[in-house]
Design an enzyme around this catalytic site. Structure first.
Site, mmCIF file in Angstrom:
data_model
loop_
_atom_site.group_PDB
_atom_site.id
_atom_site.type_symbol
_atom_site.label_atom_id
_atom_site.label_comp_id
_atom_site.label_asym_id
_atom_site.label_seq_id
_atom_site.Cartn_x
_atom_site.Cartn_y
_atom_site.Cartn_z
ATOM 1 N N LYS A 1 0.269 8.348 -4.280
ATOM 2 C CA LYS A 1 1.206 8.146 -6.214
ATOM 3 C C LYS A 1 2.346 7.110 -6.435
ATOM 4 O O LYS A 1 2.898 6.943 -6.980
ATOM 5 C CB LYS A 1 1.090 9.765 -6.697
ATOM 6 C CG LYS A 1 0.506 10.990 -6.758
ATOM 7 C CD LYS A 1 0.427 11.639 -7.199
ATOM 8 C CE LYS A 1 0.723 12.823 -5.941
ATOM 9 N NZ LYS A 1 -0.983 13.008 -5.777
ATOM 10 N N ALA B 1 -7.927 14.174 -8.594
ATOM 11 C CA ALA B 1 -8.576 13.901 -6.862
ATOM 12 C C ALA B 1 -9.804 12.783 -7.529
ATOM 13 O O ALA B 1 -9.723 11.924 -8.855
ATOM 14 C CB ALA B 1 -8.746 14.911 -5.779
ATOM 15 N N GLY C 1 -3.811 27.143 4.764
ATOM 16 C CA GLY C 1 -3.719 25.503 4.268
ATOM 17 C C GLY C 1 -4.164 24.812 3.511
ATOM 18 O O GLY C 1 -4.070 23.842 3.177
ATOM 19 N N ASP D 1 5.114 17.034 -8.000
ATOM 20 C CA ASP D 1 3.721 16.532 -7.212
ATOM 21 C C ASP D 1 2.599 16.401 -8.732
ATOM 22 O O ASP D 1 2.694 15.414 -9.212
ATOM 23 C CB ASP D 1 3.341 17.261 -6.618
ATOM 24 C CG ASP D 1 1.260 17.211 -5.987
ATOM 25 O OD1 ASP D 1 0.637 15.650 -6.530
ATOM 26 O OD2 ASP D 1 0.489 17.458 -6.882
ATOM 27 N N LYS E 1 2.043 12.991 -11.633
ATOM 28 C CA LYS E 1 0.945 12.643 -12.595
ATOM 29 C C LYS E 1 1.448 12.701 -13.615
ATOM 30 O O LYS E 1 0.883 11.980 -14.495
ATOM 31 C CB LYS E 1 0.204 13.847 -12.191
ATOM 32 C CG LYS E 1 -0.476 13.883 -10.436
ATOM 33 C CD LYS E 1 -0.824 15.900 -9.890
ATOM 34 C CE LYS E 1 -1.417 14.851 -8.379
ATOM 35 N NZ LYS E 1 -2.433 15.889 -7.972
#
Ligand code: ADP
Ligand code: ASP
Ligand code: MG
Length: 820
Positions: A579, A611, A664, A678, A682
């Site tokens: 990005k 995605a 994770g 993040d 976007k």
């Protein structure tokens, strides 16, 4: 044993060392019904050395002595390995005598300060040594063999292009030589012959191919095998074009054109004697004798209009121009007649139909001679200023050859298209009336790239992509795995040929001229990785050998993102889930988009938001078809989606974060998710896509990292996050009391601006009903006003992101013409 012959010819590379002699012996020992004539060259490099020695002597350079010594040592070593013992000793004694003879001949050059006559006598000793040694070696292996010094039989008149054979005398000499000789195998010295005075001469450099076909004709051979170090005639010089393919068949004419224009594998004159008696010629590999090789015969199959490419360098282009040329008969005749007389060899001619100019190409070292010849022939015209001569040197002629180019439309268009894309300027063009050959004159500096580009234009699918992958982390390596599983199918079904030619981590990279075998990329990176260098990688990926180049950036690096503009400007396509570039400065973003709109370099970044979910493409479709965007709202982070799908107040928020981190599901530092940055990026990407001038710094981001916890270790952060669980609990309970849930969303409203924040939604809102790590985006538009358009599904994770990158790659292939 039949009385019929077949002829073999072994080139210098097939006789260079003891192992090669072994390979030659094995070929000749194979059972056959024919008598075998075996024409041999000097061992590789020997003829060069002999000719150099003559040159040195004529320049009074005593260095030739050293060369003579080294030459003798090489012969001695070869003899020692192949025929030890008495026979070998005798052979070496002969070589010693002959090296003394050579010294004697060199003395003449020394005294006369010239190399002309000595060169013819000296140049052929290498063939003599090869013939004698091979004969002794074969005899030792049990073959019935003898050898012939071709100078005793073959008589020629040296000429500019190829020596003219005196067939009658040569045939009579041969008959006499062979009377009483009934050996199965006859080794013959290639390259050498005698002139009509009986003096030694040669058939010119690389002339032993010609020797082979002359002897094949004299012996009425049923076929000729020219054994060399490649699997046949290739569609281009393999040293310049790595993708060159072995040609199964060629017609004599095609082979002649390719050879004339520089395909070193075969001498152009070799076809002439074979044509007359229709003797097929096979080009085969001494070191891979089971390969079928190339068959050269009268008429080759015409499955592809273009067979091969060749080039000759060190060419000068001359352009004679002026009003003196118009409508005056006989100009060409005067010009070319005079040049012929002066001994200038004209390689190519091109004349415009206006007759205003004649343009022709000659060897560069004859440019002076040509210019003075023209000056004297056209003295009057030049004095009157009605004619000028322009000379451009450092040129190369590139020839495209194929019998069935005639009658196939589009061949020239394909050639010039490929050259244009590679940025090669064409200075002159000629197409013979046979249409078997299109020749173009180009700058010598462009030769290799022109050859590669032209070859790729005809031999590769138009959708062959040279791929550089930067960042083989989770997404990058998953993409490589997916590509490996699908690439054969894509190539076979759709002609989309995806070649990963470079892979680069932040530290090391590997490159491969053809393509990195995908199952092995990890080992290769570990074993052969060179220091990473993105400039080098870009240069490597952007090769003329392959029609298109693309760099796929699977990093999250700002540095890599900052290079896209350079890459796009140089014609490299860019695909990215990173990005950084699209959320950098507005100026940079705009330049990227502008550059990416130009047809020669596409910029694809669908996976930067959600995605593989079709979010950006949907938005683009809406905008481009004239819909009006009123608002976009979405859950754009898989991690935050997961956290709030799980947080209902029964478990403390900090515990949910810790569990997600342990599984994770979050970034290594969960603050990178919780900060909302993040999601912010976007939002910026979506806003910019609809033309809003938004930058990250303008965006209000209601992040979830409590004040004071921005720094410190991850564990410390997770521990201290618990201090804020009550605040979160209050929020979720307040929402629940209204029948609502908490969701972390980004929203874009052209009128009101953009934001990133934790909001609450009623239980029947689409945002309340998502699962796991789903992303969801809702587009409110003029067309989708009452019932917004919703895109929903998993929007994070290596498998789906890599799949999205792969889809972008195939979208690129479609833009480039694939019908997927
Ligand atoms: P030899 O010693 O067998 O005569 P040469 O070196 O003269 O071998 O010729 C073979 C070489 O020609 C090959 O190794 C290859 O590098 C070169 N070559 C140039 N163009 C072509 C082509 N179109 N096809 C095959 N080989 C070519
Ligand atoms: N030995 C000679 C040369 O090098 C002839 C040949 O190899 O064909 O030119
Ligand atoms: Mg050769």
């Amino acid at each position: 044993m039949s009385t019929q012959w077949i002829t073999h010819k072994f080139g210098g590379t097939s006789l260079a060392d003891a192992d090669s002699f072994g390979a030659v012996r094995d070929i000749l020992l194979a059972p056959t019904d024919f008598r075998q004539a075996v024409v041999v060259s000097a061992a590789a490099g020997v003829t060069d050395d002999l000719i150099d020695m003559v040159g040195m002597a004529s320049n009074r350079d005593t260095g030739y002595e050293d060369k003579a010594k080294r030459m003798r040592e090489k012969q001695a070593a070869l003899i020692g390995q192949l025929v030890p013992g008495g026979v070998g000793k005798a052979l070496l004694a002969q070589v010693d005598d002959e090296i003394d003879e050579i010294r004697g001949l060199l003395k003449t050059s020394w005294v006369m300060r010239t190399s002309t006559s000595t060169s013819d006598a000296v140049a052929g000793y290498g063939e003599l040594w090869s013939a004698r040694l091979l004969t002794a070696f074969l005899a030792d292996s049990g073959l019935d063999v003898t050898w012939m010094d071709a100078r005793e039989v073959l008589v020629v008149n040296p000429a500019e292009l190829a020596a003219a054979v005196d067939w009658e005398t040569s045939r009579a000499n041969l008959d006499q030589w062979l009377s009483g000789c009934d050996t199965d195998t006859l080794v013959i010295t290639g390259f050498v012959a005698s002139d009509s005075q009986g003096s030694p001469t040669t058939l010119g450099r690389d002339g032993s191919d010609y020797s082979a076909s002359i002897f094949a004709a004299l012996l009425s051979s049923v076929e000729i095998s020219i054994w060399t170090d490649v699997d046949g005639v290739l569609s281009a010089d393999p040293r310049l074009v790595p993708d060159a393919k072995v040609l199964e068949e060629l017609s004599y004419d095609e082979a002649m054109e390719l050879a004339y224009f520089g395909a070193k594998v075969l001498h152009p004159a070799a076809m002439t004697p074979a044509i007359r008696d229709e003797i097929p010629i096979y080009i085969r590999n001494t070191f891979n004798p089971s390969a079928p090789g190339t068959r050269i015969h009268l008429q080759s199959r015409t499955d592809s209009p273009v067979k091969g490419f060749a080039s000759i360098g060190a060419i000068a282009l001359l352009n004679l121009e002026g009003s003196a040329m118009v409508g005056v008969p006989g100009i060409s005749e005067r010009l070319f007649g005079a040049l012929r007389q002066a001994g200038v060899s004209v390689v190519m001619i091109s004349q415009g139909s206006s007759e205003h100019s004649i343009c022709f190409a000659i060897p560069e070292n004859q440019a002076h001679l040509a210019s003075s010849t023209i000056e004297s022939v056209f003295e009057t015209e030049q004095k009157r200023g009605i004619q000028t001569l322009e000379i451009t040197d450092h040129c190369t002629i590139l020839a495209v050859v194929g019998d069935s180019m005639s009658g196939t439309p589009g061949v020239a268009a394909n050639l010039f298209g490929a050259l244009a894309r590679a940025g090669v300027n064409v200075k002159a063009i000629a197409q013979g009336a046979s249409e078997r050959n299109i020749s173009v004159v180009i700058d010598e500096a462009d030769a290799a790239k022109a050859l590669r580009a032209a070859h790729a234009g005809f031999y590769l699918s138009k959708q062959t992509l040279s791929i550089g992958l930067v960042g083989p982390g989770h997404v990058g390596s998953t993409f490589l795995d997916q590509l490996e599983r699908r690439s054969d199918w894509l190539r076979e079904e759709f002609g989309v040929d995806l070649r990963v030619r470079a892979i680069c981590t932040s530290k090391v990279m590997i490159v491969d001229e053809a393509a990195i075998e995908l199952p092995r990329w990890r080992e290769r990176l570990a074993e052969e990785g060179e220091p990473a260098d993105l400039d080098e990688l870009a240069g490597y990926i952007h090769t003329e050998s392959v029609p298109h180049a693309v760099i796929i950036d699977c990093t999250a690096s700002e540095d890599v993102g900052s290079r896209y503009l350079d890459w796009l400007s140089s014609g490299i396509h860019v695909i990215t889930p990173n990005k950084r570039a699209n959320t950098g400065t507005l100026d940079y973003y705009r330049s990227l988009r502008e550059q990416g709109r130009r047809a020669d370099a596409h910029y694809l970044y669908e996976t930067t938001v959600g995605a593989a979910l079709p979010i950006l493409q949907t938005l683009r479709d809406l905008v481009q078809t004239g819909d009006e965007i009123q608002g976009i709202e979405g859950i754009l982070s898989g991690t935050l989606s997961y956290l709030f799908n799980n947080f209902d107040g029964t478990k403390p928020f900090s515990r949910i974060v810790r569990e997600a981190w342990e599984k994770g599901y979050t970034e290594p530092d969960p603050r990178d998710d919780l900060s909302g940055m993040d999601v912010g990026r976007k939002v910026v990407i979506l806003a910019r896509e609809i033309g809003m001038d938004l930058s990250l710094s303008d965006l209000e981001i209601g992040g979830l990292v409590p004040e004071g916890l921005e720094v410190g270790s991850v564990n410390e952060f997770l521990d201290r996050l618990g201090d804020h669980d009550d605040e979160m609990l209050t929020l979720v309970e307040k929402a629940r009391s209204r029948g609502e849930v908490l969701r972390f969303v980004g929203s874009i409203t052209p009128e009101k601006g953009c934001s990133v924040a934790l909001r609450s939604y009623s239980a029947d809102h689409p945002f309340a009903r998502i699962q796991l790590t789903d992303n969801i985006v809702q587009f409110q538009t003029r067309r989708y006003k009452d019932n917004p358009l919703v895109v929903q599904g998993p929007g994070a994770g290596p498998e789906v992101t890599a799949g999205g990158v792969f889809a972008d790659l195939l979208r690129l292939a479609s833009y480039l013409g694939a019908t997927l």
